[in-house]
Scaffold this motif. Structure first.
Motif, PDB file in Angstrom:
ATOM      1  N   ILE A   1      -4.345  -8.237   2.201  1.00 42.55           N
ATOM      2  CA  ILE A   1      -4.967  -7.412   1.159  1.00 42.55           C
ATOM      3  C   ILE A   1      -3.934  -6.427   0.637  1.00 42.55           C
ATOM      4  N   PHE A   2      -3.703  -6.459  -0.670  1.00 39.16           N
ATOM      5  CA  PHE A   2      -2.990  -5.393  -1.356  1.00 39.16           C
ATOM      6  C   PHE A   2      -4.042  -4.446  -1.940  1.00 39.16           C
ATOM      7  N   VAL A   3      -3.921  -3.165  -1.654  1.00 38.24           N
ATOM      8  CA  VAL A   3      -4.774  -2.178  -2.334  1.00 38.24           C
ATOM      9  C   VAL A   3      -3.858  -1.479  -3.334  1.00 38.24           C
ATOM     10  N   VAL A   4      -4.021  -1.812  -4.604  1.00 42.78           N
ATOM     11  CA  VAL A   4      -3.029  -1.481  -5.625  1.00 42.78           C
ATOM     12  C   VAL A   4      -3.510  -0.342  -6.522  1.00 42.78           C
ATOM     13  N   GLY A   5      -2.729   0.733  -6.550  1.00 42.70           N
ATOM     14  CA  GLY A   5      -2.924   1.773  -7.557  1.00 42.70           C
ATOM     15  C   GLY A   5      -2.004   1.478  -8.726  1.00 42.70           C
TER      16      GLY A   5
ATOM     17  N   THR B   1     -20.394   1.242  -9.610  1.00 40.64           N
ATOM     18  CA  THR B   1     -20.844   1.697  -8.292  1.00 40.64           C
ATOM     19  C   THR B   1     -20.815   0.593  -7.235  1.00 40.64           C
ATOM     20  N   GLU B   2     -20.039  -0.484  -7.487  1.00 44.14           N
ATOM     21  CA  GLU B   2     -20.020  -1.625  -6.576  1.00 44.14           C
ATOM     22  C   GLU B   2     -18.773  -1.632  -5.689  1.00 44.14           C
ATOM     23  N   GLU B   3     -18.250  -0.431  -5.360  1.00 43.83           N
ATOM     24  CA  GLU B   3     -16.999  -0.355  -4.598  1.00 43.83           C
ATOM     25  C   GLU B   3     -17.123  -1.002  -3.214  1.00 43.83           C
ATOM     26  N   VAL B   4     -18.235  -0.760  -2.534  1.00 41.51           N
ATOM     27  CA  VAL B   4     -18.396  -1.277  -1.168  1.00 41.51           C
ATOM     28  C   VAL B   4     -18.419  -2.802  -1.174  1.00 41.51           C
ATOM     29  N   SER B   5     -19.143  -3.403  -2.113  1.00 40.18           N
ATOM     30  CA  SER B   5     -19.209  -4.868  -2.157  1.00 40.18           C
ATOM     31  C   SER B   5     -17.847  -5.461  -2.497  1.00 40.18           C
TER      32      SER B   5
ATOM     33  N   ALA C   1      -4.453   4.384  -5.328  1.00 35.95           N
ATOM     34  CA  ALA C   1      -5.561   3.787  -4.571  1.00 35.95           C
ATOM     35  C   ALA C   1      -6.001   4.641  -3.400  1.00 35.95           C
ATOM     36  N   GLY C   2      -5.156   5.586  -2.978  1.00 37.88           N
ATOM     37  CA  GLY C   2      -5.505   6.460  -1.864  1.00 37.88           C
ATOM     38  C   GLY C   2      -6.077   7.790  -2.284  1.00 37.88           C
ATOM     39  N   VAL C   3      -6.275   7.997  -3.592  1.00 38.72           N
ATOM     40  CA  VAL C   3      -6.863   9.240  -4.109  1.00 38.72           C
ATOM     41  C   VAL C   3      -8.151   8.874  -4.842  1.00 38.72           C
ATOM     42  N   TYR C   4      -9.284   9.040  -4.175  1.00 42.59           N
ATOM     43  CA  TYR C   4     -10.592   8.635  -4.700  1.00 42.59           C
ATOM     44  C   TYR C   4     -10.590   7.161  -5.105  1.00 42.59           C
ATOM     45  N   GLY C   5      -9.746   6.348  -4.458  1.00 44.05           N
ATOM     46  CA  GLY C   5      -9.628   4.945  -4.797  1.00 44.05           C
ATOM     47  C   GLY C   5     -10.223   4.041  -3.733  1.00 44.05           C
ATOM     48  N   MET C   6      -9.728   2.801  -3.669  1.00 49.11           N
ATOM     49  CA  MET C   6     -10.328   1.782  -2.819  1.00 49.11           C
ATOM     50  C   MET C   6      -9.710   1.695  -1.426  1.00 49.11           C
ATOM     51  N   ALA C   7      -8.590   2.386  -1.185  1.00 51.03           N
ATOM     52  CA  ALA C   7      -7.896   2.226   0.092  1.00 51.03           C
ATOM     53  C   ALA C   7      -8.786   2.579   1.283  1.00 51.03           C
ATOM     54  N   GLY C   8      -9.446   3.724   1.220  1.00 51.02           N
ATOM     55  CA  GLY C   8     -10.293   4.154   2.332  1.00 51.02           C
ATOM     56  C   GLY C   8     -11.436   3.201   2.608  1.00 51.02           C
ATOM     57  N   LEU C   9     -12.092   2.696   1.535  1.00 47.44           N
ATOM     58  CA  LEU C   9     -13.222   1.783   1.718  1.00 47.44           C
ATOM     59  C   LEU C   9     -12.780   0.478   2.362  1.00 47.44           C
ATOM     60  N   VAL C  10     -11.624  -0.039   1.958  1.00 49.35           N
ATOM     61  CA  VAL C  10     -11.126  -1.273   2.562  1.00 49.35           C
ATOM     62  C   VAL C  10     -10.910  -1.069   4.060  1.00 49.35           C
ATOM     63  N   TYR C  11     -10.293   0.041   4.418  1.00 51.39           N
ATOM     64  CA  TYR C  11     -10.080   0.310   5.846  1.00 51.39           C
ATOM     65  C   TYR C  11     -11.408   0.505   6.580  1.00 51.39           C
ATOM     66  N   GLU C  12     -12.382   1.163   5.953  1.00 50.89           N
ATOM     67  CA  GLU C  12     -13.682   1.360   6.604  1.00 50.89           C
ATOM     68  C   GLU C  12     -14.353   0.018   6.904  1.00 50.89           C
ATOM     69  N   VAL C  13     -14.301  -0.913   5.932  1.00 47.51           N
ATOM     70  CA  VAL C  13     -14.896  -2.239   6.141  1.00 47.51           C
ATOM     71  C   VAL C  13     -14.171  -2.969   7.268  1.00 47.51           C
ATOM     72  N   LEU C  14     -12.843  -2.864   7.294  1.00 45.99           N
ATOM     73  CA  LEU C  14     -12.068  -3.514   8.348  1.00 45.99           C
ATOM     74  C   LEU C  14     -12.388  -2.927   9.727  1.00 45.99           C
TER      75      LEU C  14
END
Length: 553
Positions: free
Chosen positions: A6-10, A58-62, A85-98
Motif C-alpha cells: 500500500i502506498f498512501v500518497v499525498g 465520507t467513505e474514508e474507512v471503506s 496523507a499524514g495531515v488529516y489524510g488517509m495514512a492514519g486510517l490505513v494503519y488503524e485498519v491494519l
C-alpha cells in the motif's frame, strides 16, 4: 502469491508542478488507485492503473478497508489524499485498519506513506509569509472529533498567540463552527488581525482573499477553503500577509551594517528574552503581545493559584526537598476517547408497532447524551456513549426489539402484511433476516419484501425486490431508488420455489460483497459487471434524456 503493498500518497495541492516525483512513481507503480472522486480526477493524468475506485467524501474507512483487502490479495494499491496523507489524510486510517487485523511491519504487507505539500504550506506560499512563527492546524470538522474538544484547542491556540490554519472550516451542513471559531479568537486577538482565505490552492478554481478577523465571515468559505489567521505581530504589506520571525528583531534589517556580528547573535545580550540555560529562568517584558483583559484575567488567576498552594502541594514540595526529585504535577492534559455505540432498532420484520414499554426502555437507554433518529425504513438509529454495548443490546432484545447494525449492511424492509391478515409469507421474511440481516457489504443494501402480488410496499423500488405471489416468489434486482433518474428494479425471476429463494439470494449477495467497489450501489455494480448469478443486466433507466446532477450521478 506475490506480496502486495500500500502506498498512501499525498499529492499536494493537485497541480502537476507541486506533486513530488516519489508520489508520481508510486501512482504509476500501482495497479489499484483509491480515493475521493474529486482527488482521483486531479491525478488521473498520472495514473496507469487498470482499476480506479473513486468514492464519496465520507467513505474514508471503506476506502482504507478495500485497500488492505486488495493489498492482501497481492495488488499494489495507492490510497490518495490531497495535501499530505499524514495531515488529516488517509495514512492514519490505513494503519488503524491494519492494526485491527493484527498487522506487523515485519510479517505483513508493506506500507509506504509518501509525503506531500499540506494546505498550510501551499496556502501560506500564496499569501506571503504568514506562518513564519509558531503555528498550528485545527480541523473544524466535528465528524470524528467532539466539538467541545475542538473548542478547547481553538481557545488554547488563541491564548498562546499561535498562527492558526483552519482546515475543513465549513460545509453545506456545518456552518456554525467557523462562526464559533471567530467568536473565540476575538476574545484574545484584535479585530484587525490579518486573515487569509485560500480556496483550491494551485488549482484552476483558485481564489485568494485577504481580510481580517472581524470581517472574515463576510466572504465565501467552504470545504475547499483553508483559513489562516495571523498572530498578534502579523501584518499586511503590499497585498501580502507577513508574520515576523520573532517578537523582537534579532537583526537590524534596515541597516547596511548589522549591530550584531554573526557569532554574536546567539549571545545573551542579543536575546534577552531567551531561557537562561543555567538558571532555567527567562526575563519578561519582551513579548509585546497585546492581550485583552480576558486573557490578563486568566493569567492573574493562574498566578494567584501558584501563590496559594494547597496543603497537598506544600507536602509535595517538602518531599521534593528531601528526595531531591522534581515535584510531579497534576496538570497533564489527556483527552479521554469516548466510545460511541451506533445501532438500529426496530419492533420486528413484519411488526410496525412499538409498545409504550419498549419506547420507555429505549428512551432510558438513549438518555441525555444519546441521539434517536427515526428513518423511513421503520427503524430508529441510535447513537450513545457507552463502554458496555453488550448490556444495552441484551436489555433491548429482552424487551422484544430487534437490534441491528448500522451503516453498509444488509437491511430487510417488509410490508405490514395487511396488519397480519396475509401472514403466510412472514416466516420466509424472518428467515431471510435471520440468515443475512446485518451482513457487512460494500454499500447499504435494502431488500424489499411484499407479502402479496399487489406489491403495494414498493419492493420493486429497492435494491432487491421480493414479491410473494401464488405461494411462490418473484425476484427483482437493481432498482435506482433515488434521484431524478430513479427507476424500478429489473424483473429476473418469476415463480421461484420457496426453498430456492434464500440460496439464490445468498449467491447474489455474496457476489456483490466480493466484487463490488467500496460505496458502489447494487444497481451500479449490476450495470458494470453485466451479470449477477445467472441473470444478465438489462437497462431499466428512463429513455428520456435528463440533465445530469452536479455530482455526476
Amino acid at each position: 502469491m506475490q506480496k502486495g503493498k500500500i502506498f498512501v500518497v499525498g499529492f499536494g495541492p493537485g497541480d502537476r508542478e507541486h506533486i513530488t516525483k516519489r508520489a508520481v512513481d508510486a501512482l504509476q507503480q500501482s495497479n489499484h488507485i483509491m480515493g475521493y472522486k474529486t482527488y482521483v480526477d486531479l491525478i488521473r493524468h498520472f495514473v496507469t492503473a487498470q482499476t480506479i475506485v473513486s468514492t464519496g467524501m465520507t467513505e474514508e474507512v471503506s476506502r482504507a478497508q478495500e485497500a488492505v483487502k486488495q493489498a492482501e490479495a497481492g495488488n499494489i494499491v495507492a490510497v490518495i489524499s490531497s495535501g499530505d496523507a499524514g495531515v488529516y489524510g488517509m495514512a492514519g486510517l490505513v494503519y488503524e485498519v491494519l492494526i485491527e487485523k493484527g498487522w506487523t511491519e515485519a510479517t505483513g504487507i508493506e506500507v509506504e506513506v509518501v509525503p506531500g505539500i499540506s494546505a498550510i504550506n501551499s496556502c501560506a506560499s500564496l499569501l506571503g509569509a504568514p506562518v513564519m512563527h509558531d503555528s498550528c492546524t485545527i480541523s473544524l470538522s466535528d465528524h470524528l472529533t467532539p466539538w467541545t474538544v475542538i473548542e478547547k484547542r481553538i481557545e488554547a491556540a488563541a491564548m498562546a498567540d499561535f498562527v492558526i490554519a483552519f482546515y475543513n472550516p465549513k460545509s453545506g451542513r456545518r456552518t456554525r463552527q467557523i462562526v464559533e471559531a471567530q467568536r473565540i479568537l476575538l476574545k484574545y486577538r484584535s479585530p484587525d488581525t490579518p486573515v487569509g482565505l485560500v480556496k483550491s490552492a494551485y488549482r484552476d478554481s483558485q481564489n485568494i482573499v485577504l481580510t481580517n478577523l472581524a470581517e472574515m465571515l463576510e466572504h465565501d468559505i467552504g470545504m475547499l477553503t483553508t483559513v489562516i489567521v495571523g498572530n498578534s505581530s502579523t501584518f499586511f504589506y503590499d497585498n501580502k500577509i507577513i508574520t515576523p520571525r520573532g517578537y523582537q528583531r534579532k537583526y537590524t534589517l534596515g541597516d547596511d551594517k548589522q549591530i550584531w556580528k554573526p557569532h554574536q547573535r546567539l549571545k545573551k545580550e542579543a536575546e534577552p528574552w531567551a531561557l537562561d540555560q543555567e538558571t532555567g529562568e527567562a526575563k519578561s517584558g519582551f513579548e509585546k503581545i497585546e492581550a485583552i483583559k480576558a486573557a490578563q484575567a486568566v493569567q492573574r488567576q493562574v498566578e494567584e493559584n501558584v501563590e496559594k498552594k494547597t496543603s497537598l502541594e506544600m507536602a509535595r514540595l517538602a518531599l521534593a526537598c528531601i528526595t531531591k526529585e522534581p515535584v510531579k504535577g497534576d496538570f497533564l492534559v489527556q483527552q479521554a476517547i469516548e466510545s460511541i455505540f451506533e445501532f438500529a432498532v426496530s419492533p420486528g420484520v413484519a411488526n410496525k408497532f412499538i409498545t409504550p414499554k419498549q419506547m420507555q426502555i429505549l428512551a432510558e437507554v438513549v438518555g441525555e447524551n444519546g441521539t434517536l433518529e427515526y428513518t423511513p425504513d421503520h427503524r430508529f438509529y441510535v447513537k450513545i456513549p457507552t463502554e458496555h454495548p453488550e448490556a444495552i443490546v441484551e436489555q433491548l432484545r429482552e424487551s422484544g426489539l430487534y437490534v441491528l447494525p448500522m451503516g453498509d449492511v444488509f437491511n430487510l424492509k417488509a410490508c405490514d402484511f395487511c396488519y397480519g391478515e396475509k401472514a403466510e409469507s412472514i416466516p420466509y421474511a424472518e428467515e431471510i433476516m435471520d440468515a443475512l440481516g446485518g451482513m457487512k457489504l460494500p454499500k447499504e443494501l435494502h431488500v424489499g419484501f411484499n407479502g402479496c402480488g399487489m406489491a403495494c410496499y414498493r419492493a420493486v423500488f429497492d435494491d432487491i425486490g421480493i414479491v410473494y405471489r401464488k405461494k411462490k416468489f418473484d425476484l427483482f434486482i437493481g432498482a435506482k431508488p433515488v434521484g431524478r433518474t430513479a427507476h424500478a428494479a429489473q424483473p429476473v425471476a418469476e415463480g421461484l420455489e420457496p426453498d430456492a429463494l434464500i440460496p439464490l439470494l445468498t449467491q447474489i449477495i455474496e457476489e456483490y460483497k466480493e466484487h463490488a467497489h467500496p460505496n458502489e450501489r447494487l444497481f451500479k455494480y449490476f450495470k458494470r459487471v453485466k451479470k449477477i448469478a445467472h441473470f444478465t443486466y438489462q437497462d431499466m433507466s428512463c429513455k428520456i434524456k435528463v440533465e445530469e446532477a452536479p455530482c455526476g450521478d
